[in-house]
Structures are given as C-alpha cells and as structure tokens.
Design a protein around this motif. Structure first.
Motif, mmCIF file in Angstrom:
data_model
loop_
_atom_site.group_PDB
_atom_site.id
_atom_site.type_symbol
_atom_site.label_atom_id
_atom_site.label_comp_id
_atom_site.label_asym_id
_atom_site.label_seq_id
_atom_site.Cartn_x
_atom_site.Cartn_y
_atom_site.Cartn_z
ATOM 1 N N TRP A 68 0.836 -1.208 0.000
ATOM 2 C CA TRP A 68 0.000 0.000 0.000
ATOM 3 C C TRP A 68 0.868 1.254 0.000
ATOM 4 O O TRP A 68 0.563 2.223 -0.680
ATOM 5 C CB TRP A 68 -0.913 0.010 1.207
ATOM 6 C CG TRP A 68 -2.022 -0.994 1.169
ATOM 7 C CD1 TRP A 68 -2.423 -1.754 0.094
ATOM 8 C CD2 TRP A 68 -2.879 -1.364 2.249
ATOM 9 N NE1 TRP A 68 -3.462 -2.562 0.451
ATOM 10 C CE2 TRP A 68 -3.779 -2.351 1.763
ATOM 11 C CE3 TRP A 68 -2.980 -0.974 3.576
ATOM 12 C CZ2 TRP A 68 -4.750 -2.933 2.560
ATOM 13 C CZ3 TRP A 68 -3.951 -1.549 4.368
ATOM 14 C CH2 TRP A 68 -4.824 -2.514 3.869
ATOM 15 N N GLN A 69 1.972 1.221 0.767
ATOM 16 C CA GLN A 69 2.873 2.375 0.796
ATOM 17 C C GLN A 69 3.502 2.599 -0.575
ATOM 18 O O GLN A 69 3.616 3.738 -1.036
ATOM 19 C CB GLN A 69 3.974 2.171 1.843
ATOM 20 C CG GLN A 69 3.488 2.319 3.262
ATOM 21 C CD GLN A 69 4.572 2.011 4.264
ATOM 22 O OE1 GLN A 69 5.413 1.140 4.044
ATOM 23 N NE2 GLN A 69 4.543 2.708 5.386
ATOM 24 N N GLN A 70 3.921 1.522 -1.225
ATOM 25 C CA GLN A 70 4.529 1.640 -2.548
ATOM 26 C C GLN A 70 3.517 2.167 -3.561
ATOM 27 O O GLN A 70 3.841 3.021 -4.383
ATOM 28 C CB GLN A 70 5.090 0.287 -3.005
ATOM 29 C CG GLN A 70 5.853 0.341 -4.305
ATOM 30 C CD GLN A 70 7.111 1.197 -4.220
ATOM 31 O OE1 GLN A 70 7.732 1.323 -3.182
ATOM 32 N NE2 GLN A 70 7.487 1.796 -5.331
ATOM 33 N N ALA A 71 2.284 1.691 -3.494
ATOM 34 C CA ALA A 71 1.243 2.156 -4.408
ATOM 35 C C ALA A 71 0.953 3.636 -4.178
ATOM 36 O O ALA A 71 0.756 4.392 -5.141
ATOM 37 C CB ALA A 71 -0.027 1.333 -4.229
ATOM 38 N N GLN A 72 0.940 4.061 -2.921
ATOM 39 C CA GLN A 72 0.722 5.475 -2.621
ATOM 40 C C GLN A 72 1.866 6.321 -3.158
ATOM 41 O O GLN A 72 1.643 7.386 -3.735
ATOM 42 C CB GLN A 72 0.579 5.686 -1.115
ATOM 43 C CG GLN A 72 0.332 7.136 -0.736
ATOM 44 C CD GLN A 72 0.366 7.362 0.753
ATOM 45 O OE1 GLN A 72 1.107 6.697 1.471
ATOM 46 N NE2 GLN A 72 -0.427 8.305 1.225
#
Length: 100
Positions: free
Chosen positions: A51-55
């Motif tokens: 999720w952090q990478q996608a954000q």
C-alpha cells in the motif's frame, strides 16, 4: 479423518476499504516501524508495504521515480525535517507562555 476449517477458506481474500487503507498509511507514517503498525492493525506487513509503494507511485506518477534511491533519501530527509519543525513549533508554544 478430516480437519475442520475455522473461519473462511484460505482462497478468499479480505477486502479493505479506502478509509481503512488511508488510516493504515497514516499510522505507518507516524510510527517508527511499519511492521509494528501492521501488527497493531492486524494485517500483514507485506500488505502495508504494498500500500505504501502504491501510494508513493500515485504521488510521484512513475514506478521508476518512486524506486530511485535519491528520491527516497530526499523524501526521508523531508519527513525528518517536518517532524523536527513540528517539535520546534510545540516547544515555541510552550516557552512563549508567560510565567506566573
């Protein structure tokens, strides 16, 4: 002899709404450890990292730029400086109060 399955089957995935994801990302950004934040939320650390990478990709616009070490270092420095600024603002508010 068959083993009983508890809960849902392993093939089904849990779905998280955007509000939960946003709160998880906020908690992870405020926390010192993403793994600790994931444990507190009861989710997998790998899922929180994704999720952090996608954000990050959504903010930057490109996966290549998001993975660039210089960009990562600058973001970390920016985050650290923002935290220091917040601490200094709180200290200024405390010391600006008149003494009785």
């Amino acid at each position: 002899m068959t083993a009983k399955k508890s809960g849902s089957s392993p093939d089904q995935r849990r779905k998280y709404d955007e509000a939960f994801k946003a709160e998880a990302l906020r908690l992870a950004s405020e926390s010192r450890s993403t793994q600790a934040a994931a444990r507190a939320l009861g989710i997998s650390p790998k899922l929180l990292y994704r999720w952090q990478q996608a954000q990050l990709v959504a903010e930057v616009g490109s996966a290549e730029v998001a993975r660039d070490p210089e960009v990562r270092a600058l973001r970390a420095a920016n985050k650290r400086l923002a935290q220091e600024l917040a601490i200094l603002k709180k200290a200024l508010a405390i010391f600006a109060q008149p003494t009785p």
